[in-house]
Design a protein around this motif. Structure first.
Motif, PDB file in Angstrom:
ATOM      1  N   SER A 296      -9.914 -48.267  24.223  1.00  0.00           N
ATOM      2  CA  SER A 296     -10.116 -46.910  23.710  1.00  0.00           C
ATOM      3  C   SER A 296      -9.472 -46.743  22.337  1.00  0.00           C
ATOM      4  O   SER A 296      -8.353 -47.200  22.102  1.00  0.00           O
TER       5      SER A 296
ATOM      6  N   ALA B  35      -9.464 -43.490  21.180  1.00  0.00           N
ATOM      7  CA  ALA B  35      -9.442 -42.026  21.210  1.00  0.00           C
ATOM      8  C   ALA B  35      -8.417 -41.501  20.220  1.00  0.00           C
ATOM      9  O   ALA B  35      -7.273 -41.955  20.173  1.00  0.00           O
TER      10      ALA B  35
ATOM     11  N   LYS C  57     -13.012 -52.026  28.492  1.00  0.00           N
ATOM     12  CA  LYS C  57     -13.272 -50.736  27.865  1.00  0.00           C
ATOM     13  C   LYS C  57     -12.040 -50.248  27.109  1.00  0.00           C
ATOM     14  O   LYS C  57     -11.363 -49.315  27.539  1.00  0.00           O
TER      15      LYS C  57
ATOM     16  N   LEU D 242     -16.060 -46.239  21.194  1.00  0.00           N
ATOM     17  CA  LEU D 242     -14.661 -46.498  21.507  1.00  0.00           C
ATOM     18  C   LEU D 242     -13.839 -45.215  21.616  1.00  0.00           C
ATOM     19  O   LEU D 242     -12.629 -45.270  21.839  1.00  0.00           O
ATOM     20  N   GLY D 243     -14.482 -44.070  21.447  1.00  0.00           N
ATOM     21  CA  GLY D 243     -13.796 -42.795  21.591  1.00  0.00           C
ATOM     22  C   GLY D 243     -13.190 -42.250  20.320  1.00  0.00           C
ATOM     23  O   GLY D 243     -12.537 -41.197  20.342  1.00  0.00           O
TER      24      GLY D 243
END
Length: 348
Positions: A43, A45, A41, A71-72
């Motif tokens: 990210s 962000a 997972k 993927l944020g």
């Protein structure tokens, strides 16, 4: 840039899968399948991707936006209807229709965003007629895509150009690996299919390369006169050999399909008539029998049918194939999402 899994690509931009070593392509495929299975997972962000569409799009537009969301991060869709008209030529006196030069657009967007994704193919159109086009020599330069890559200071992703559609190729490779487990040595057939208008060669170029990079025994099937660019075919053949596979050309569909494990149907315009579509059309209509049907699929070894979509039913592929378990076109379309998530997590 390395992602959370440690994967790092040797190229800053993603313009063509053949720019990458085959081990990096395989690593992206494996990462895509790991993402799909929820095993990793990464990210993004706080990251933003600007997607610039000079052509219509459904799967590419939605899959990139969804990939960034998952993927944020976020994707900003900059369709050309809502932007200034851009100039790409050097030394141009801009006293005409163009308002802003790529020399300013690309670096400014690079200050706002962490990556730029470009779709610009001169033959992609919603019109019922083939798009007007210049010479293949000019189209092959991919001026728009390469101009953004030249002046951007962040990674640039090719979402389809005149020459390549590497995101489709990567998504197809993920699908083949998912379906076959070990694709090396299996038979893959990329077959031309009839279509009422001339279509780009970018997708078949990248689909061919994808199968070659997997070490498959690739057969390129098309009527005589519908050759792809010989330099690209030569490069694909070399990469097939590097991965333990092969590439051959066949002009009879039934013969080509014998023993196939994967059949990928795709139409493309004839290179020798590039831009002269009226002359090409007179020859193209003679090949309406180049449609993948269940009867033709009987020549395969329980082969699976792939198509990049959108597909012209009962023109390129028959209902009897598309509506059967033989078809994996929906899985193929879904895997564009996971392949692009792997790419974005790695590049951005």
């Amino acid at each position: 840039m390395a992602d959370a899994t440690g994967l790092q690509l040797s190229q800053r931009h993603f313009m063509n899968t053949a720019d990458l070593p085959q081990q990096e392509i395989q690593a992206l495929i494996d990462l895509a399948l790991s993402l799909k299975h929820g095993e990793v997972k990464p990210s993004l962000a706080g990251k933003t991707l600007a997607t610039l569409f000079f052509n219509p799009s459904v799967r590419t537009r939605v899959s990139f936006a969804t990939a960034m969301f998952k993927l944020g991060g976020q994707a900003l869709d900059l369709s050309m209807e809502g932007a200034w008209s851009f100039e790409f030529g050097d030394g141009v006196v801009m006293d005409g229709a163009t308002i802003e030069h790529v020399k300013e657009v690309a670096p400014v967007l690079s200050r706002y965003c962490d990556g730029l994704a470009i779709r610009c193919s001169e033959l992609v159109t919603k019109s019922a007629a083939s798009a007007s086009a210049g010479s293949w020599q000019n189209a092959r330069q991919d001026l728009v895509l390469n101009s953004f890559a030249r002046y951007a200071t962040v990674p640039v992703i090719n979402m389809e150009s005149n020459v390549y559609h590497p995101c489709q190729g990567l998504g197809d490779a993920v699908t083949i690996k998912e379906q076959l487990g070990q694709p090396q040595g299996k038979k893959y057939v990329l077959t031309w299919a009839y279509h009422p208008k001339a279509l780009p060669m970018a997708t078949p170029n990248s689909q061919m390369l994808a199968a070659c990079d997997l070490g498959m025994n690739v057969t390129l099937a098309y009527p005589e006169g519908w050759d792809l660019d010989p330099e690209i075919v030569k490069m694909a053949s070399q990469r097939a050999k590097q991965s333990g596979g092969s590439l051959q050309i066949e002009h009879d569909m039934d013969t080509a399909l014998e023993g196939a494990h994967i059949v990928c149907a795709k139409s493309w315009g004839a290179l020798q008539y590039y831009g002269n579509w009226e002359a090409e059309k007179a020859l193209r209509v003679q090949h309406k029998d180049w449609m993948v049907t269940q009867a033709k699929m009987q020549h395969t070894d329980n082969g699976r049918l792939m198509h990049c979509l959108p597909v012209r039913r009962n023109v390129e592929v028959g209902d009897d194939v598309l509506d059967s378990p033989t078809s994996i076109v929906i899985d193929e379309a879904e895997n564009r999402l996971w392949a692009q998530m792997a790419l974005l997590a790695t590049l951005l």
